[in-house]
Design an enzyme around this catalytic site. Structure first.
Site, PDB file in Angstrom:
ATOM      1  CB  THR A  22      -0.938   0.005   1.219  1.00 11.20           C
ATOM      2  OG1 THR A  22      -0.160  -0.110   2.410  1.00 11.20           O
ATOM      3  CG2 THR A  22      -1.954  -1.125   1.146  1.00 11.20           C
ATOM      4  CB  THR A  25       3.375   0.042   3.847  1.00 11.69           C
ATOM      5  OG1 THR A  25       2.418   0.151   4.905  1.00 11.69           O
ATOM      6  CG2 THR A  25       4.398  -1.024   4.193  1.00 11.69           C
ATOM      7  N   GLY A  42      -3.803   2.536   1.906  1.00  7.16           N
ATOM      8  CA  GLY A  42      -4.862   1.610   2.345  1.00  7.16           C
ATOM      9  C   GLY A  42      -6.243   2.233   2.405  1.00  7.16           C
ATOM     10  CG  ASP A  47      -6.123  -2.128   2.686  1.00  7.82           C
ATOM     11  OD1 ASP A  47      -4.892  -2.043   2.682  1.00  7.82           O
ATOM     12  OD2 ASP A  47      -6.843  -1.593   3.546  1.00  7.82           O
TER      13      ASP A  47
END
Length: 110
Positions: A22, A25, A42, A47
Site C-alpha cells: 500500500t 508502507t 490503504g 487494500d
C-alpha cells in the site's frame, strides 16, 4: 513492516520475488532502499487493489501486518483482503512470526 522487510532483505532479494505495498508502507520501504511497487494508500483503496491482484492470481503471498490493539478506519477493506486470500488459498500473514515462517518456507522451496 519496514523493519521486517529490512531484516529479511536476503530472502526478498531473489529475482522472482517482486514486492507490492500500500502507498504509505511502500514509501517507507523505498526509503530504506528496497524496490517496491506502490498501490494506493490503504484507506484510499490500496487494500482493495492488493485483493484484486490476489483474485486475479497475480499475487501469491500477502504479508499484511495489522495492530490488533487499535482500530482501523478501513477495517472492512482489511477484512475483505483477508477473505479474498482465504477464498483463493493464498498464504497470508498478519504478524511477524507468521510472515517469517512463510518467507523461510519460500527459501526452502528453492
Amino acid at each position: 513492516m519496514v523493519q521486517f522487510i529490512n531484516k529479511n532483505k536476503h530472502l526478498l532479494a531473489k529475482e522472482n520475488i517482486r514486492l507490492i505495498a500500500t502507498g504509505t508502507t511502500g514509501s517507507k520501504v523505498e526509503a530504506v532502499g528496497i524496490k517496491v511497487r506502490k498501490m494506493l494508500s490503504g484507506p484510499l483503496g490500496g487494500d482493495a487493489q492488493i485483493a484484486a491482484r490476489v483474485a486475479e492470481g497475480k499475487t501469491k503471498m500477502v504479508l499484511f501486518f495489522k495492530d490488533p490493539n487499535s482500530s482501523h478506519a478501513h477495517e472492512p477493506d482489511i477484512s475483505m483482503l483477508i477473505r479474498i486470500c482465504d477464498v483463493h488459498n493464498v498464504p497470508l500473514a498478519t504478524n511477524e512470526a507468521t510472515a517469517q515462517l512463510l518467507l523461510l518456507g519460500l527459501d526452502e522451496m528453492k
